[in-house]
Design a protein around this motif. Structure first.
Motif, PDB file in Angstrom:
ATOM      1  N   LEU A 103       0.818  -1.206   0.000  1.00 34.80           N
ATOM      2  CA  LEU A 103       0.000   0.000   0.000  1.00 34.80           C
ATOM      3  C   LEU A 103       0.860   1.268   0.000  1.00 34.80           C
ATOM      4  O   LEU A 103       0.366   2.346  -0.316  1.00 34.80           O
ATOM      5  CB  LEU A 103      -0.944   0.018   1.206  1.00 34.80           C
ATOM      6  N   GLY A 104       2.100   1.132   0.406  1.00 36.94           N
ATOM      7  CA  GLY A 104       3.021   2.258   0.340  1.00 36.94           C
ATOM      8  C   GLY A 104       2.895   3.275   1.443  1.00 36.94           C
ATOM      9  O   GLY A 104       3.018   4.468   1.205  1.00 36.94           O
ATOM     10  N   PHE A 105       2.674   2.836   2.668  1.00 41.22           N
ATOM     11  CA  PHE A 105       2.641   3.783   3.779  1.00 41.22           C
ATOM     12  C   PHE A 105       3.000   3.072   5.070  1.00 41.22           C
ATOM     13  O   PHE A 105       3.003   1.858   5.159  1.00 41.22           O
ATOM     14  CB  PHE A 105       1.268   4.465   3.910  1.00 41.22           C
ATOM     15  N   CYS A 106       3.333   3.864   6.071  1.00 44.58           N
ATOM     16  CA  CYS A 106       3.602   3.362   7.417  1.00 44.58           C
ATOM     17  C   CYS A 106       2.629   4.048   8.374  1.00 44.58           C
ATOM     18  O   CYS A 106       2.126   5.127   8.107  1.00 44.58           O
ATOM     19  CB  CYS A 106       5.021   3.678   7.850  1.00 44.58           C
ATOM     20  N   TRP A 107       2.373   3.375   9.490  1.00 44.00           N
ATOM     21  CA  TRP A 107       1.527   3.967  10.516  1.00 44.00           C
ATOM     22  C   TRP A 107       2.142   3.708  11.869  1.00 44.00           C
ATOM     23  O   TRP A 107       2.663   2.654  12.152  1.00 44.00           O
ATOM     24  CB  TRP A 107       0.084   3.488  10.438  1.00 44.00           C
ATOM     25  N   LEU A 108       2.089   4.728  12.690  1.00 41.85           N
ATOM     26  CA  LEU A 108       2.590   4.662  14.048  1.00 41.85           C
ATOM     27  C   LEU A 108       1.394   4.777  14.969  1.00 41.85           C
ATOM     28  O   LEU A 108       0.489   5.573  14.714  1.00 41.85           O
ATOM     29  CB  LEU A 108       3.565   5.799  14.324  1.00 41.85           C
ATOM     30  N   GLU A 109       1.391   3.998  16.021  1.00 35.68           N
ATOM     31  CA  GLU A 109       0.239   3.944  16.920  1.00 35.68           C
ATOM     32  C   GLU A 109       0.657   4.378  18.318  1.00 35.68           C
ATOM     33  O   GLU A 109       1.714   4.002  18.811  1.00 35.68           O
ATOM     34  CB  GLU A 109      -0.279   2.508  16.949  1.00 35.68           C
ATOM     35  N   SER A 129      -4.296   6.918  18.933  1.00 30.16           N
ATOM     36  CA  SER A 129      -4.154   7.827  17.803  1.00 30.16           C
ATOM     37  C   SER A 129      -3.088   7.246  16.878  1.00 30.16           C
ATOM     38  O   SER A 129      -2.254   6.444  17.295  1.00 30.16           O
ATOM     39  CB  SER A 129      -3.780   9.241  18.256  1.00 30.16           C
ATOM     40  N   PHE A 130      -3.163   7.627  15.635  1.00 34.01           N
ATOM     41  CA  PHE A 130      -2.266   7.075  14.625  1.00 34.01           C
ATOM     42  C   PHE A 130      -1.604   8.212  13.860  1.00 34.01           C
ATOM     43  O   PHE A 130      -2.217   9.236  13.602  1.00 34.01           O
ATOM     44  CB  PHE A 130      -3.043   6.200  13.628  1.00 34.01           C
ATOM     45  N   ARG A 131      -0.350   8.008  13.503  1.00 34.00           N
ATOM     46  CA  ARG A 131       0.363   8.897  12.592  1.00 34.00           C
ATOM     47  C   ARG A 131       0.585   8.117  11.303  1.00 34.00           C
ATOM     48  O   ARG A 131       1.102   7.003  11.317  1.00 34.00           O
ATOM     49  CB  ARG A 131       1.692   9.346  13.169  1.00 34.00           C
ATOM     50  N   ILE A 132       0.179   8.690  10.196  1.00 30.00           N
ATOM     51  CA  ILE A 132       0.283   8.060   8.894  1.00 30.00           C
ATOM     52  C   ILE A 132       1.408   8.741   8.120  1.00 30.00           C
ATOM     53  O   ILE A 132       1.496   9.970   8.074  1.00 30.00           O
ATOM     54  CB  ILE A 132      -1.047   8.193   8.105  1.00 30.00           C
ATOM     55  N   VAL A 133       2.267   7.937   7.493  1.00 36.36           N
ATOM     56  CA  VAL A 133       3.362   8.455   6.682  1.00 36.36           C
ATOM     57  C   VAL A 133       3.257   7.841   5.292  1.00 36.36           C
ATOM     58  O   VAL A 133       3.404   6.635   5.133  1.00 36.36           O
ATOM     59  CB  VAL A 133       4.743   8.112   7.299  1.00 36.36           C
ATOM     60  N   THR A 134       2.943   8.676   4.302  1.00 29.36           N
ATOM     61  CA  THR A 134       2.947   8.226   2.911  1.00 29.36           C
ATOM     62  C   THR A 134       4.185   8.793   2.243  1.00 29.36           C
ATOM     63  O   THR A 134       4.837   9.702   2.772  1.00 29.36           O
ATOM     64  CB  THR A 134       1.687   8.698   2.155  1.00 29.36           C
ATOM     65  N   GLN A 135       4.493   8.272   1.081  1.00 25.30           N
ATOM     66  CA  GLN A 135       5.726   8.657   0.422  1.00 25.30           C
ATOM     67  C   GLN A 135       5.449   9.225  -0.967  1.00 25.30           C
ATOM     68  O   GLN A 135       4.627   8.695  -1.711  1.00 25.30           O
ATOM     69  CB  GLN A 135       6.652   7.452   0.317  1.00 25.30           C
ATOM     70  N   VAL A 136       6.128  10.299  -1.268  1.00 22.27           N
ATOM     71  CA  VAL A 136       6.066  10.879  -2.610  1.00 22.27           C
ATOM     72  C   VAL A 136       7.014  10.069  -3.472  1.00 22.27           C
ATOM     73  O   VAL A 136       8.192   9.939  -3.163  1.00 22.27           O
ATOM     74  CB  VAL A 136       6.492  12.364  -2.591  1.00 22.27           C
ATOM     75  N   SER A 151      12.993  13.469   4.277  1.00 23.17           N
ATOM     76  CA  SER A 151      11.664  13.717   4.827  1.00 23.17           C
ATOM     77  C   SER A 151      10.815  14.613   3.942  1.00 23.17           C
ATOM     78  O   SER A 151       9.600  14.626   4.079  1.00 23.17           O
ATOM     79  CB  SER A 151      11.778  14.320   6.225  1.00 23.17           C
ATOM     80  N   ILE A 152      11.418  15.346   3.024  1.00 20.65           N
ATOM     81  CA  ILE A 152      10.614  16.150   2.114  1.00 20.65           C
ATOM     82  C   ILE A 152       9.821  15.252   1.168  1.00 20.65           C
ATOM     83  O   ILE A 152       8.837  15.660   0.595  1.00 20.65           O
ATOM     84  CB  ILE A 152      11.491  17.138   1.326  1.00 20.65           C
ATOM     85  N   PHE A 153      10.226  14.008   1.048  1.00 22.07           N
ATOM     86  CA  PHE A 153       9.549  13.064   0.181  1.00 22.07           C
ATOM     87  C   PHE A 153       8.527  12.248   0.948  1.00 22.07           C
ATOM     88  O   PHE A 153       8.035  11.246   0.472  1.00 22.07           O
ATOM     89  CB  PHE A 153      10.566  12.141  -0.495  1.00 22.07           C
ATOM     90  N   GLN A 154       8.185  12.661   2.149  1.00 21.38           N
ATOM     91  CA  GLN A 154       7.192  11.970   2.962  1.00 21.38           C
ATOM     92  C   GLN A 154       6.103  12.954   3.383  1.00 21.38           C
ATOM     93  O   GLN A 154       6.370  14.112   3.659  1.00 21.38           O
ATOM     94  CB  GLN A 154       7.836  11.383   4.220  1.00 21.38           C
ATOM     95  N   VAL A 155       4.866  12.459   3.408  1.00 16.91           N
ATOM     96  CA  VAL A 155       3.736  13.266   3.849  1.00 16.91           C
ATOM     97  C   VAL A 155       3.202  12.612   5.116  1.00 16.91           C
ATOM     98  O   VAL A 155       2.935  11.418   5.138  1.00 16.91           O
ATOM     99  CB  VAL A 155       2.636  13.322   2.767  1.00 16.91           C
ATOM    100  N   THR A 156       3.072  13.392   6.176  1.00 21.80           N
ATOM    101  CA  THR A 156       2.689  12.867   7.476  1.00 21.80           C
ATOM    102  C   THR A 156       1.404  13.528   7.962  1.00 21.80           C
ATOM    103  O   THR A 156       1.207  14.724   7.763  1.00 21.80           O
ATOM    104  CB  THR A 156       3.809  13.151   8.496  1.00 21.80           C
ATOM    105  N   GLY A 157       0.542  12.719   8.603  1.00 19.69           N
ATOM    106  CA  GLY A 157      -0.678  13.247   9.184  1.00 19.69           C
ATOM    107  C   GLY A 157      -1.118  12.408  10.369  1.00 19.69           C
ATOM    108  O   GLY A 157      -0.749  11.242  10.477  1.00 19.69           O
ATOM    109  N   ASP A 158      -1.904  12.998  11.255  1.00 13.30           N
ATOM    110  CA  ASP A 158      -2.353  12.330  12.474  1.00 13.30           C
ATOM    111  C   ASP A 158      -3.872  12.222  12.504  1.00 13.30           C
ATOM    112  O   ASP A 158      -4.574  13.111  12.035  1.00 13.30           O
ATOM    113  CB  ASP A 158      -1.890  13.107  13.715  1.00 13.30           C
ATOM    114  N   THR A 159      -4.342  11.128  13.096  1.00 16.29           N
ATOM    115  CA  THR A 159      -5.776  10.964  13.308  1.00 16.29           C
ATOM    116  C   THR A 159      -6.173  11.696  14.587  1.00 16.29           C
ATOM    117  O   THR A 159      -5.323  12.092  15.391  1.00 16.29           O
ATOM    118  CB  THR A 159      -6.167   9.488  13.465  1.00 16.29           C
TER     119      THR A 159
END
Length: 171
Positions: A103-109, A129-136, A151-159
Motif C-alpha cells: 500500500l506504500g505507507f507506514c503507521w505509528l500507533e 491515535s495514529f500517525r500516517i506516513v505516505t511517500q512521494v 523527509s521532504i519526500f514523505q507526507v505525514t498526518g495524524d488521526t
C-alpha cells in the motif's frame, strides 16, 4: 561559427529550464497523490474506530485504501525504509510502528490513558491515535539512490484521538 555556438547555448538553456519545470510539476502531482492517500487512510481509520488491519488483504480497510490508490494512480517506493520512519517513533511516544510495502505507507500507533472520574459513570478512557506516513514517489534513479528517505519526500498526518476502552463504574 559564433552564431552556431550562441544558438546551441540558447537551446541548452531552454532544455534545462523545461527539465526543471517538468520535474517540479511531476513532483507536485506525486505530492498531491501522497497527500490524498494520507487523508483517505486517516478518514478510513477514523470511520472504523481504529480497528483497521492494513497487513490483512481481506480486511475492508485494506480494500478501501487499495481501491482508492488504484483510482488516483498512487505509487509508492517499494523500498520504503521502515527503519528510518520507525526510528524516532519511541521518542515521540508511539508504541507501535508498522509499514505496508504494497500500500506504500507506514503507521505509528500511540495509546493514551485518561484516568480518574470523567463524569459520574465513567472511570477511565483509553485513546488511540495514529500517525500516517505516505511517500512521494519520483521515478528518477539518481534521486531514488541518493535521497531515498529524505523527509521532504514523505507526507505525514495524524488521526484524532479515538476512544478504544471506556471503563464505567459498576454499582
Amino acid at each position: 561559427m559564433r552564431d552556431a555556438f550562441g544558438g546551441l547555448l540558447n537551446i541548452v538553456i531552454i532544455v534545462v529550464f523545461m527539465t526543471l519545470v517538468s520535474g517540479y510539476l511531476a513532483f507536485n502531482v506525486s505530492y498531491a497523490k501522497a497527500f490524498k492517500v494520507k487523508n483517505k487512510i486517516i478518514s478510513t481509520i477514523e470511520n472504523y474506530n481504529g480497528s483497521c488491519d492494513f497487513n490483512n488483504a481481506e480486511n475492508t480497510c485494506y480494500k478501501d485504501v487499495l481501491n482508492y490508490e488504484k483510482t488516483i494512480g498512487y505509487q509508492a517506493n517499494v523500498n520504503m525504509s521502515q527503519a528510518s520512519i520507525c526510528s524516532k517513533s519511541s521518542t515521540e511516544g508511539y508504541t507501535d510502528c508498522k509499514c505496508n510495502q504494497a500500500l506504500g505507507f507506514c503507521w505509528l500507533e500511540s495509546q493514551k490513558k485518561v484516568v480518574d472520574g470523567i463524569d459520574s459513570t465513567i472511570t477511565s478512557i483509553e485513546y488511540k491515535s495514529f500517525r500516517i506516513v505516505t511517500q512521494v514517489y519520483i521515478d528518477l534513479p539518481i534521486i531514488n539512490k541518493l535521497l531515498p528517505n529524505l523527509s521532504i519526500f514523505q507526507v505525514t498526518g495524524d488521526t484524532k484521538d479515538i476512544p478504544m476502552n471506556i471503563k464505567t463504574k459498576t454499582h
